[in-house]
Design a protein around this motif. Structure first.
Motif, short mmCIF file in Angstrom:
data_model
loop_
_atom_site.label_atom_id
_atom_site.label_comp_id
_atom_site.label_asym_id
_atom_site.label_seq_id
_atom_site.Cartn_x
_atom_site.Cartn_y
_atom_site.Cartn_z
N LEU A 1 11.71 85.90 66.24
CA LEU A 1 12.83 86.82 66.37
C LEU A 1 12.47 87.98 67.31
O LEU A 1 13.24 88.33 68.20
CB LEU A 1 13.23 87.37 64.99
CG LEU A 1 14.48 88.25 65.00
CD1 LEU A 1 15.70 87.44 65.36
CD2 LEU A 1 14.65 88.94 63.67
N ARG B 1 12.63 87.15 70.88
CA ARG B 1 13.99 87.15 71.42
C ARG B 1 14.48 88.57 71.68
O ARG B 1 15.13 88.84 72.67
CB ARG B 1 14.93 86.51 70.43
CG ARG B 1 14.88 85.01 70.50
CD ARG B 1 16.16 84.48 69.97
NE ARG B 1 15.91 83.16 69.43
CZ ARG B 1 16.79 82.52 68.69
NH1 ARG B 1 17.92 83.13 68.36
NH2 ARG B 1 16.55 81.32 68.26
N ILE B 2 14.12 89.43 70.71
CA ILE B 2 14.54 90.82 70.88
C ILE B 2 13.92 91.39 72.15
O ILE B 2 14.59 92.04 72.95
CB ILE B 2 14.11 91.66 69.65
CG1 ILE B 2 14.93 91.24 68.45
CG2 ILE B 2 14.28 93.15 69.92
CD1 ILE B 2 14.47 91.81 67.14
N ALA C 1 15.73 90.12 75.17
CA ALA C 1 17.03 90.77 75.37
C ALA C 1 16.83 92.19 75.89
O ALA C 1 17.54 92.63 76.80
CB ALA C 1 17.80 90.80 74.06
N ALA C 2 15.82 92.87 75.32
CA ALA C 2 15.56 94.24 75.76
C ALA C 2 15.15 94.26 77.23
O ALA C 2 15.59 95.11 78.00
CB ALA C 2 14.47 94.87 74.90
N ALA D 1 16.07 92.15 79.45
CA ALA D 1 17.27 91.91 80.24
C ALA D 1 18.04 93.21 80.43
O ALA D 1 18.53 93.50 81.52
CB ALA D 1 18.14 90.87 79.57
N LEU D 2 18.12 93.99 79.37
CA LEU D 2 18.83 95.27 79.45
C LEU D 2 18.18 96.19 80.48
O LEU D 2 18.84 96.80 81.31
CB LEU D 2 18.80 95.97 78.09
CG LEU D 2 20.03 95.81 77.20
CD1 LEU D 2 19.82 96.54 75.89
CD2 LEU D 2 21.27 96.32 77.91
N ALA E 1 18.78 95.05 83.94
CA ALA E 1 20.14 95.27 84.41
C ALA E 1 20.33 96.72 84.84
O ALA E 1 21.22 97.04 85.60
CB ALA E 1 21.15 94.92 83.32
N ALA F 1 20.39 97.71 88.68
CA ALA F 1 21.56 97.18 89.38
C ALA F 1 22.74 98.12 89.19
O ALA F 1 23.54 98.33 90.09
CB ALA F 1 21.90 95.79 88.85
N ALA G 1 22.59 101.53 91.22
CA ALA G 1 22.86 101.50 92.65
C ALA G 1 24.36 101.72 92.83
O ALA G 1 25.12 100.79 92.97
CB ALA G 1 22.45 100.17 93.25
N CYS G 2 24.77 102.98 92.78
CA CYS G 2 26.18 103.20 92.52
C CYS G 2 27.02 103.57 93.73
O CYS G 2 28.19 103.32 93.78
CB CYS G 2 26.35 104.27 91.46
SG CYS G 2 25.50 105.78 91.90
N ALA G 3 26.45 104.18 94.74
CA ALA G 3 27.28 104.60 95.87
C ALA G 3 27.78 103.38 96.63
O ALA G 3 27.07 102.39 96.73
CB ALA G 3 26.48 105.50 96.79
N PRO G 4 29.01 103.44 97.18
CA PRO G 4 29.49 102.30 97.95
C PRO G 4 28.66 102.12 99.21
O PRO G 4 28.11 103.07 99.75
CB PRO G 4 30.92 102.69 98.29
CG PRO G 4 31.00 104.15 98.11
CD PRO G 4 29.98 104.52 97.09
N ALA G 5 28.58 100.88 99.66
CA ALA G 5 27.67 100.55 100.74
C ALA G 5 28.10 101.14 102.07
O ALA G 5 29.27 101.20 102.39
CB ALA G 5 27.57 99.03 100.87
N THR G 6 27.13 101.59 102.83
CA THR G 6 27.35 102.02 104.20
C THR G 6 26.21 101.44 105.01
O THR G 6 25.05 101.64 104.66
CB THR G 6 27.32 103.55 104.31
OG1 THR G 6 28.39 104.08 103.55
CG2 THR G 6 27.46 104.01 105.73
#
Lengths: 306, 432
Positions: free
Chosen positions: B3, B6-7, B10-11, B13-14, B17, B20, B23-28
């Motif tokens: 168990l 698996r934890i 999952a952690a 994966a968090l 993530a 990703a 990376a918030c500003a729109p691309a230029t």
């Protein structure tokens, strides 16, 4: 974020979150992140020049929204979209439910034929469907005008369906209903099939009319299904793009048939004003959320749990 | 144990993530490249024409000549469909890694592409180039933004009046030499032959309508101190707009059908024998030849107001440009010169009918192929260009002028109100 907050609790408290995590990550990546970008871009000046690095990106606050709300055309288009979508939803639901009822009353062979016709319409790509409808209603060569003229309606000689605002909207409405009623029909038909036969039999023995059976027995029992198809239809019809774009040539004579999605496309992509297009997208999202939540609340208040 | 494994997964994966999402500003994309490699592969995007094989052949010859004189250089040419050019070229500006080095582009897009930061300034090379001495002024203007040159003109396109010789002969109508005669001829033909449009016009046919505005002495916009102001609502421009929109109606081209037509629709109507006249380009010649009216038509310059005057045509056409993001700048400019040079233009005229942008090459071409004569004459009488500003791209894409014409011909607004509204929208676009 959730791990930090729930860390002090006992281990069992956050196990469900871990099991949900993969789904949440996928949903977050596919839904939240694009929505976040949409919202962010709507606050920036973001045109082609910014995307390709010709000019720096700058924060504009609510300027895009101010420009949008200050544009008289936006309000006209919004009103047209709401009315048009409402008409499409009503038309789709009426035709879909009526044909679903019809399906339960006819023999196997005609039922199969109706099903196939419905599925055919459903499976037709929107561009193809719209183009075929345009051909059917072509002012010079279209069979519809020829048949109408032969029936004695000579006013339809050379009649252009897309010239007048209302006739153009009516034509697109017919096409939208045609390609979206099968979903309603099939879903409602499945729902009716799941209604126990005894209930309907009892209603008939009590002497209820067809309309009465639908109104007082079937519709309440099918409520969850009807809710789903209504919300689906509202969302689809509010977002109509292809049919308007293809059939009215990108929004009709002098933009008379613009709906919000085509308008957003014109702003965002044709003129590369991505930030203004995003602002329209955000407004659409909020309207659709409000409609859906309002509708669900209304149903709750009537005392029905979904 | 299982168990917790698996934890842990999952952690992880968090955590993974996380970046990703941040990376918030729109691309230029970054502007411009610094490398200038002298060998490698050059990528070229040209437009796919309706009948592309002859074009490919001429281009292939130019490319062979180029690779023969440049050792260690390979050239790949892609033909992109004209309808999808806008998103493709925008995507190329956004992603330099997969962008071509050299592109063909429509000349009305020049200012917009320059503002987007997509095209390289080639003023120095262009001025030093022998062939460019003969480039005609209108064509040169179409690659120039704020005094700098962003490409080489590939061909020019102008429109003139196509008319049905058989219909004119049968009805005893003379070829119109003034705008008034043109309108009268259109109405006479429509009255005698109700199945034909007199002169096919379209509410969405901006470049067919502009000569009427220019012939009346009107302008789209006036330039003052480097900024444009709309002039579409001036008295002269309104007179031209009224002349054009007056052609919509049951006595020539019914509004119910013609209001939504664009340039191609009017040419198609003419080519299929549904119109006695149409305003078409030299580039439409092949389509008309392939239609039902082959051998039954002729072309003259579109008449202006006075006798013998020619209504100024729009100087359309395409250019060849070098992308700012290219890592082979010197090579790319050389290839541009080869593709837009006199030799290739001569070949393209013979193969495709594209009018050369060099005065001498064009004169020689018109002598060889008589059908080009009315178009060359139109060009020589003085063709005009749309405002060379990025705002024009917005005006074009948001259908400001088609909306104006359609509002008038459908009776929603009168000429003054529609032109006023269009002028406001244009000014808004110019200010941006």
């Amino acid at each position: 974020m959730s791990t930090a907050r729930t860390g002090s609790r006992r281990a069992g408290g956050w196990t469900p979150w871990l099991y949900l995590a993969p789904a949440l990550i996928v949903l977050g990546g596919l839904l939240v992140y694009p929505l976040y970008q949409l919202g962010l871009i709507s606050f920036l000046e973001y045109t082609q020049a910014q995307v390709s690095g010709g000019e720096p990106t700058s924060f504009q606050g609510l300027a895009n929204y101010a420009a949008l709300f200050g544009d008289g055309q936006f309000w006209q288009v919004l009103l047209a979209t709401v009315l048009f979508a409402a008409a499409c939803v009503l038309g789709t639901l009426a035709v879909g439910c009526a044909l679903a009822l019809l399906l339960t009353r006819i023999r196997a062979l005609p039922r199969l034929a109706l099903m196939l016709a419905g599925l055919g319409a459903w499976a037709t790509p929107a561009v193809t469907g719209s183009t075929v409808w345009m051909f059917l209603f072509d002012p010079d060569l279209g069979p519809v005008n020829k048949v109408l003229v032969r029936l004695g309606l000579t006013g339809f000689q050379d009649y252009s369906w897309t010239y007048g605002r209302y006739s153009a909207f009516a034509l697109v409405l017919l096409e939208v209903v045609w390609c979206s009623f099968p979903f309603v029909m099939v879903t409602v038909y499945a729902g009716i099939r799941a209604v126990p036969g005894e209930v309907l039999e009892a209603a008939e023995l009590d002497g209820a009319s067809q309309w009465r059976v639908w109104r007082s027995v079937l519709a309440p029992m099918l409520r969850p299904i009807l809710v789903v198809v209504t919300i689906q239809s509202v969302i689809w019809d509010f977002k109509v793009f292809t049919q308007i774009y293809v059939m009215t040539g990108g929004g009709g004579i002098a933009g008379q048939n613009l709906v919000l999605n085509v308008y957003a496309y014109q702003k965002a992509f044709a003129s590369s004003q991505y930030s203004l297009g995003s602002a329209i997208g955000v407004v659409m999202l909020l309207i659709l959320l409000a409609v859906t939540l309002g509708y669900l609340r209304l149903l709750r208040r009537q005392g029905e749990e979904l | 144990m299982r168990l917790s494994a698996r934890i842990a997964a999952a952690a992880t994966a968090l955590v993974l993530a996380g970046p990703a999402v941040t990376a918030c500003a729109p691309a230029t994309s970054g502007a411009g490249a610094t490398a200038d490699a002298k060998t490698g592969t050059l990528r070229v995007w040209l437009f796919q024409e309706v009948d592309n094989a002859p074009k490919e052949k001429v281009v292939q010859q130019a490319v062979s000549a180029f690779t023969a004189s440049h050792k260690g250089v390979k050239v790949t040419v892609d033909y992109i469909p004209v309808e999808t050019r806008a998103p493709r070229i925008k995507a190329a500006f956004n992603d330099p890694a997969s962008a071509p080095d050299v592109i063909e582009y429509g000349n009305t897009d020049t200012a917009g592409y320059v503002k987007d930061g997509g095209l390289a300034d080639v003023s120095r090379e262009f001025t030093a180039w022998q062939d460019a001495k003969d480039t005609d002024p209108a064509a040169k203007e179409s690659v120039t933004v704020d005094g700098k040159i962003y490409g080489a003109p590939l061909f020019v396109g102008v429109r003139a009046l196509y008319y049905r010789t058989d219909v004119f002969r049968d009805l005893g109508i003379a070829v119109p030499t003034t705008q008034a005669e043109l309108v009268a001829a259109a109405k006479r033909i429509r009255a005698a032959r109700p199945e034909l449009y007199g002169l096919a016009v379209g509410g969405a046919y901006t470049y067919g309508a502009l000569p009427f505005i220019w012939a009346a002495g009107g302008e789209l916009a006036a330039k003052k101190d480097g900024t444009y102001t709309a002039a579409i609502d001036s008295a002269r421009a309104r007179q031209g707009i009224a002349a054009y929109t007056g052609l919509f109606g049951d006595d020539n081209c019914p509004a119910a059908k013609c209001a939504r037509m664009g340039g191609n629709d009017t040419v198609t109507a003419f080519a299929s024998g549904k119109a006695a006249m149409a305003i078409g380009g030299d580039f439409n010649h092949q389509a008309v030849e392939a239609g039902a009216v082959r051998g039954k038509y002729a072309v003259v310059p579109l008449p202006g107001l006075g006798k013998g005057e020619i209504a100024p045509a729009f100087a359309g056409g395409n250019n060849i440009g070098v992308l700012k993001s290219t890592t082979h700048r010197t090579l790319a400019v050389d290839l541009m010169k080869e593709l837009a040079g006199k030799k290739t233009q001569r070949g393209l005229f013979d193969a495709m009918g594209f009018l050369p942008t060099y005065g001498d090459v064009r004169a020689e071409a018109a002598a060889r192929k008589p059908y080009a004569a009315p178009f060359v004459k139109t060009l020589e009488a003085g063709a005009k260009f749309v405002p060379a500003t990025p705002g024009w791209g917005t005006i074009d894409a948001s259908l400001v002028l088609p909306t104006m014409f359609q509002e008038i011909v459908s009776g929603r607004k009168d000429v003054g109100a529609a032109a006023g509204a269009a002028a406001r929208k244009m000014d808004e676009a110019f200010r941006k």
